[in-house]
Design a protein around this motif. Structure first.
Motif, PDB file in Angstrom:
ATOM      1  N   TYR A 251      16.793  -9.401  -2.958  1.00 36.98           N
ATOM      2  CA  TYR A 251      17.545  -8.908  -1.810  1.00 36.98           C
ATOM      3  C   TYR A 251      16.665  -8.071  -0.908  1.00 36.98           C
ATOM      4  CZ  TYR A 251      18.610  -4.536  -4.437  1.00 36.98           C
ATOM      5  OH  TYR A 251      18.553  -3.366  -5.143  1.00 36.98           O
ATOM      6  N   ASN A 252      17.110  -7.960   0.323  1.00 34.20           N
ATOM      7  CA  ASN A 252      16.246  -7.486   1.405  1.00 34.20           C
ATOM      8  C   ASN A 252      15.593  -6.142   1.129  1.00 34.20           C
ATOM      9  OD1 ASN A 252      18.978  -6.572   1.604  1.00 34.20           O
ATOM     10  ND2 ASN A 252      18.632  -5.882   3.694  1.00 34.20           N
ATOM     11  N   ARG A 253      16.348  -5.196   0.563  1.00 34.92           N
ATOM     12  CA  ARG A 253      15.776  -3.850   0.379  1.00 34.92           C
ATOM     13  C   ARG A 253      14.620  -3.855  -0.613  1.00 34.92           C
ATOM     14  NH1 ARG A 253      19.372  -0.255  -1.834  1.00 34.92           N
ATOM     15  NH2 ARG A 253      20.958  -1.830  -2.273  1.00 34.92           N
ATOM     16  N   ASP A 254      14.736  -4.660  -1.681  1.00 35.79           N
ATOM     17  CA  ASP A 254      13.642  -4.726  -2.654  1.00 35.79           C
ATOM     18  C   ASP A 254      12.401  -5.385  -2.062  1.00 35.79           C
ATOM     19  OD1 ASP A 254      14.770  -3.379  -4.702  1.00 35.79           O
ATOM     20  OD2 ASP A 254      14.717  -5.021  -6.147  1.00 35.79           O
ATOM     21  N   VAL A 255      12.609  -6.447  -1.293  1.00 37.28           N
ATOM     22  CA  VAL A 255      11.471  -7.153  -0.687  1.00 37.28           C
ATOM     23  C   VAL A 255      10.796  -6.261   0.357  1.00 37.28           C
ATOM     24  CG1 VAL A 255      10.768  -9.154   0.689  1.00 37.28           C
ATOM     25  CG2 VAL A 255      12.440  -9.438  -1.165  1.00 37.28           C
ATOM     26  N   GLU A 256      11.601  -5.584   1.163  1.00 41.46           N
ATOM     27  CA  GLU A 256      11.042  -4.708   2.203  1.00 41.46           C
ATOM     28  C   GLU A 256      10.273  -3.534   1.589  1.00 41.46           C
ATOM     29  OE1 GLU A 256      14.590  -3.690   4.263  1.00 41.46           O
ATOM     30  OE2 GLU A 256      14.852  -5.704   5.111  1.00 41.46           O
ATOM     31  N   ALA A 257      10.747  -3.025   0.462  1.00 39.82           N
ATOM     32  CA  ALA A 257      10.121  -1.856  -0.154  1.00 39.82           C
ATOM     33  C   ALA A 257       8.939  -2.213  -1.045  1.00 39.82           C
ATOM     34  CB  ALA A 257      11.158  -1.092  -0.978  1.00 39.82           C
ATOM     35  N   PHE A 258       8.752  -3.508  -1.378  1.00 41.72           N
ATOM     36  CA  PHE A 258       7.755  -3.875  -2.378  1.00 41.72           C
ATOM     37  C   PHE A 258       6.332  -3.434  -2.025  1.00 41.72           C
ATOM     38  CE2 PHE A 258       4.642  -6.889  -4.170  1.00 41.72           C
ATOM     39  CZ  PHE A 258       4.783  -6.530  -5.509  1.00 41.72           C
ATOM     40  N   PRO A 259       5.852  -3.599  -0.796  1.00 38.54           N
ATOM     41  CA  PRO A 259       4.478  -3.155  -0.514  1.00 38.54           C
ATOM     42  C   PRO A 259       4.245  -1.685  -0.863  1.00 38.54           C
ATOM     43  CG  PRO A 259       5.290  -4.509   1.284  1.00 38.54           C
ATOM     44  CD  PRO A 259       6.462  -4.244   0.388  1.00 38.54           C
ATOM     45  N   VAL A 260       5.232  -0.847  -0.595  1.00 43.31           N
ATOM     46  CA  VAL A 260       5.107   0.571  -0.909  1.00 43.31           C
ATOM     47  C   VAL A 260       5.123   0.784  -2.418  1.00 43.31           C
ATOM     48  CG1 VAL A 260       6.204   2.834  -0.679  1.00 43.31           C
ATOM     49  CG2 VAL A 260       6.138   1.281   1.276  1.00 43.31           C
ATOM     50  N   VAL A 261       6.063   0.108  -3.111  1.00 43.91           N
ATOM     51  CA  VAL A 261       6.156   0.251  -4.567  1.00 43.91           C
ATOM     52  C   VAL A 261       4.870  -0.228  -5.233  1.00 43.91           C
ATOM     53  CG1 VAL A 261       7.403  -0.465  -6.643  1.00 43.91           C
ATOM     54  CG2 VAL A 261       8.669   0.036  -4.550  1.00 43.91           C
ATOM     55  N   LYS A 262       4.345  -1.353  -4.757  1.00 39.40           N
ATOM     56  CA  LYS A 262       3.106  -1.896  -5.316  1.00 39.40           C
ATOM     57  C   LYS A 262       1.947  -0.918  -5.105  1.00 39.40           C
ATOM     58  CE  LYS A 262       0.027  -5.915  -5.195  1.00 39.40           C
ATOM     59  NZ  LYS A 262      -0.272  -7.224  -4.551  1.00 39.40           N
ATOM     60  N   ALA A 263       1.890  -0.335  -3.899  1.00 38.51           N
ATOM     61  CA  ALA A 263       0.814   0.625  -3.604  1.00 38.51           C
ATOM     62  C   ALA A 263       0.940   1.873  -4.472  1.00 38.51           C
ATOM     63  CB  ALA A 263       0.854   1.001  -2.127  1.00 38.51           C
ATOM     64  N   LEU A 264       2.172   2.342  -4.681  1.00 37.14           N
ATOM     65  CA  LEU A 264       2.383   3.515  -5.521  1.00 37.14           C
ATOM     66  C   LEU A 264       1.970   3.236  -6.964  1.00 37.14           C
ATOM     67  CD1 LEU A 264       5.858   4.730  -4.201  1.00 37.14           C
ATOM     68  CD2 LEU A 264       3.718   5.994  -4.046  1.00 37.14           C
ATOM     69  N   MET A 265       2.363   2.062  -7.466  1.00 36.19           N
ATOM     70  CA  MET A 265       2.007   1.715  -8.841  1.00 36.19           C
ATOM     71  C   MET A 265       0.497   1.538  -8.982  1.00 36.19           C
ATOM     72  SD  MET A 265       5.074  -0.804 -10.094  1.00 36.19           S
ATOM     73  CE  MET A 265       4.476  -0.736 -11.773  1.00 36.19           C
ATOM     74  N   GLY A 266      -0.117   0.948  -7.961  1.00 31.45           N
ATOM     75  CA  GLY A 266      -1.570   0.786  -7.989  1.00 31.45           C
ATOM     76  C   GLY A 266      -2.286   2.124  -8.012  1.00 31.45           C
ATOM     77  N   LYS A 267      -1.752   3.084  -7.250  1.00 25.39           N
ATOM     78  CA  LYS A 267      -2.355   4.429  -7.207  1.00 25.39           C
ATOM     79  C   LYS A 267      -2.203   5.147  -8.549  1.00 25.39           C
ATOM     80  CE  LYS A 267      -3.959   7.972  -4.651  1.00 25.39           C
ATOM     81  NZ  LYS A 267      -5.239   7.970  -3.927  1.00 25.39           N
ATOM     82  N   ILE A 268      -1.045   4.949  -9.183  1.00 21.29           N
ATOM     83  CA  ILE A 268      -0.786   5.612 -10.465  1.00 21.29           C
ATOM     84  C   ILE A 268      -1.556   4.950 -11.604  1.00 21.29           C
ATOM     85  CG2 ILE A 268       0.984   6.139 -12.197  1.00 21.29           C
ATOM     86  CD1 ILE A 268       3.018   6.234  -9.852  1.00 21.29           C
ATOM     87  N   LEU A 269      -1.474   3.606 -11.649  1.00 21.92           N
ATOM     88  CA  LEU A 269      -2.010   2.868 -12.797  1.00 21.92           C
ATOM     89  C   LEU A 269      -3.429   2.354 -12.596  1.00 21.92           C
ATOM     90  CD1 LEU A 269       1.178   0.688 -13.542  1.00 21.92           C
ATOM     91  CD2 LEU A 269       0.595   2.917 -14.499  1.00 21.92           C
ATOM     92  N   GLY A 270      -3.929   2.443 -11.371  1.00 15.22           N
ATOM     93  CA  GLY A 270      -5.232   1.852 -11.075  1.00 15.22           C
ATOM     94  C   GLY A 270      -5.093   0.481 -10.470  1.00 15.22           C
ATOM     95  N   GLU A 271      -4.103  -0.288 -10.972  1.00 13.95           N
ATOM     96  CA  GLU A 271      -3.809  -1.615 -10.430  1.00 13.95           C
ATOM     97  C   GLU A 271      -2.353  -1.952 -10.751  1.00 13.95           C
ATOM     98  OE1 GLU A 271      -5.310  -6.291 -10.782  1.00 13.95           O
ATOM     99  OE2 GLU A 271      -6.200  -4.713 -12.042  1.00 13.95           O
TER     100      GLU A 271
END
Length: 493
Positions: A251-271
């Protein structure tokens, strides 16, 4: 009722999938639980065979590995936000959830107050939690959230949040309603876990939309109807399509937010371990559908029920016209209109014949029975009695409630409780039937038929009282009404 969903298969598949995700992400998983853990009546309506407590039963399979964090937005406490289905505030629902979890052997790790900024009502609540012996942690607003990644994933961002200590491999993060901060709670916990050298991961559990069903499958369209107040829309997950060349629905909110979530997880976990929002999910519900046609039919009926619920809300409150308009568009997309329910046609036709309010119910065998307003019973009561008589093989013309049980209730209402309506509501009718069952085997037989009405559809030619509506819902009967009142007055109680 015709079944379209294999409940036991789902529990088995879902449990296996969650265990697999825990192992994939290093042995500890923060699982954001969207939707309702129990009392998921939407799922049971659109997936006939899905039981309302199925997700909770699935978690019980993992009970020794599970800890629960309940998130609640401090602003929601301050605004006294309430659950529409239960009529209780979010802070009260936190306590209700905690009681249910504890009663079933789950460990409560703590409650997180998100967006805490010294709100007075939130302070009262956290002191109340302390008095009850429930751990309460504070998460604060972060300036620039969610786009300032460097600030968020730093000691001045997630680092300021208080950490909930957990020891088990699966931490379920749930909440009383949307906007409570479940995702932010999960990511903040991940930040602190990795600071402590603990390998942990994140996943999301959402039942709808069903990612491996077509975009315009009625089950997915019914989800849009259910969330029309949130302005959600099902879309193709473009990230999943690009990464794997496979179509998946999100659904739209998850798809729209994914780049931010991915970037946050990458910053926390390294990747980031995920290439798409669909990757983050663990939902296996689509694999447990056993009869697609049954689920399609049930979902189309649910879309129409959502339309009438919204239309009645407009009549009652004067607000929500935009939701009715959107639901009309959703019905059009699904290829149906408000005449889809056979119970509606039966109720309106009988109303024209009798000149008074009428209810109609479709029973498990597909037959439709009606009930009209009588001298002592309202339409909801008459329909309930006729349905019970029919499913228990008693003649609908036979009187099964003793006059000695009805008359005192009618007198109590009008003479002592100042009610202008002497007719019995459906809950009062069941009380009278119960009294009669003490001396009548027929009444005893009729009241024993209540479980046979669970899952049936009822439609009323007028807006029924909230008392009747609540009783029908408690019995598991799907109910909706024509958006008009019986009487042309300004005030309707």
């Amino acid at each position: 009722m015709r079944q379209g969903f294999d409940n036991e298969k789902y529990i088995e598949l879902q449990t296996e999938q969650i265990r697999k995700r825990i192992d994939q992400l290093g042995g500890k998983l923060y699982l954001e639980f969207g939707g309702k853990l129990f009392d998921d009546y939407h799922a049971s309506r659109v997936l006939p065979g899905f039981e309302s407590d199925t997700k909770f039963r699935m978690l019980q399979k993992l009970v020794d590995d599970v800890e629960i964090i309940i998130a609640i937005n401090a602003n929601h406490i301050e605004k006294n936000k309430a659950r529409g289905d239960l009529g209780i505030t979010y802070d009260e629902d936190v306590l209700r959830l905690a009681d249910i979890f504890r009663a079933h052997g789950f460990r409560i790790a703590g409650v997180v107050l998100t967006q805490y900024a010294g709100q007075p009502a939130a302070d009262v609540f956290r002191h109340r939690l302390a008095d009850l012996g429930i751990t309460c942690k504070l998460h604060y607003p972060i300036e620039g959230y969610p786009h300032d990644i460097d600030l968020i994933v730093s000691e001045d961002g997630y680092g300021k949040n208080e950490f909930v200590e957990t020891t088990r491999p699966l931490v379920v993060v749930t909440a009383p309603g949307p906007g409570s901060g479940k995702l932010a709670t999960c990511l903040s916990q991940l930040y602190h876990e990795h600071k402590h050298g603990v390998e942990a991961g994140y996943a999301k559990f959402e039942t709808f939309p069903v990612w491996n069903l077509p975009l315009n499958h009625p089950v997915n369209i019914a989800y849009e109807a259910a969330t029309v107040d949130l302005d959600d829309a099902n879309i193709i997950d473009s990230f999943h399509l690009e990464a794997y060349n496979k179509t998946a629905v999100n659904y739209n909110r998850d798809v729209e937010a994914f780049p931010v979530v991915k970037a946050l997880m990458g910053k926390i976990l390294g990747e980031s371990p995920y290439q798409s929002p669909t990757d983050m999910g663990v939902n296996m519900v689509g694999f447990a559908i056993s009869d697609d046609e049954a689920c399609r039919d049930a979902s189309l009926a649910e879309i129409v029920r959502r339309y009438f619920t919204a239309a009645v809300n407009v009549k009652r409150t004067g607000t929500g016209e935009e939701q009715v308009g959107r639901l009309k568009a959703i019905m059009q997309k699904a290829g149906i209109d408000k005449g889809y329910l056979p119970t509606r046609a039966a109720a309106l036709e009988r109303e024209e014949e009798t000149g008074g309010p009428v209810g109609a119910m479709m029973l498990a065998d597909g037959s439709v029975i009606t009930g009209k307003t009588s001298e002592r019973l309202g339409a909801a009561s008459s329909l309930l009695m006729n349905a019970l008589k029919t499913v228990t093989g008693v003649d609908v013309e036979e009187d099964v409630i003793d006059d000695g049980a009805i008359d005192p209730i009618c007198r109590l209402k009008t003479e002592q409780l100042d009610s202008k309506n002497h007719r019995l509501h459906s809950d009062e009718t069941l009380i009278a039937l119960s009294i009669s069952s003490a001396t009548s085997q027929t009444a005893k037989r009729v009241i024993a038929g209540l479980p046979k009405l669970r899952g049936c559809d009822a439609f009323f030619s007028v807006i029924i009282s909230q008392t009747d509506e609540e009783l029908y819902r408690k019995l598991g009967i799907n109910v909706c009404c024509e958006p008009k009142y019986e009487r042309h007055t300004f005030y309707h109680k």
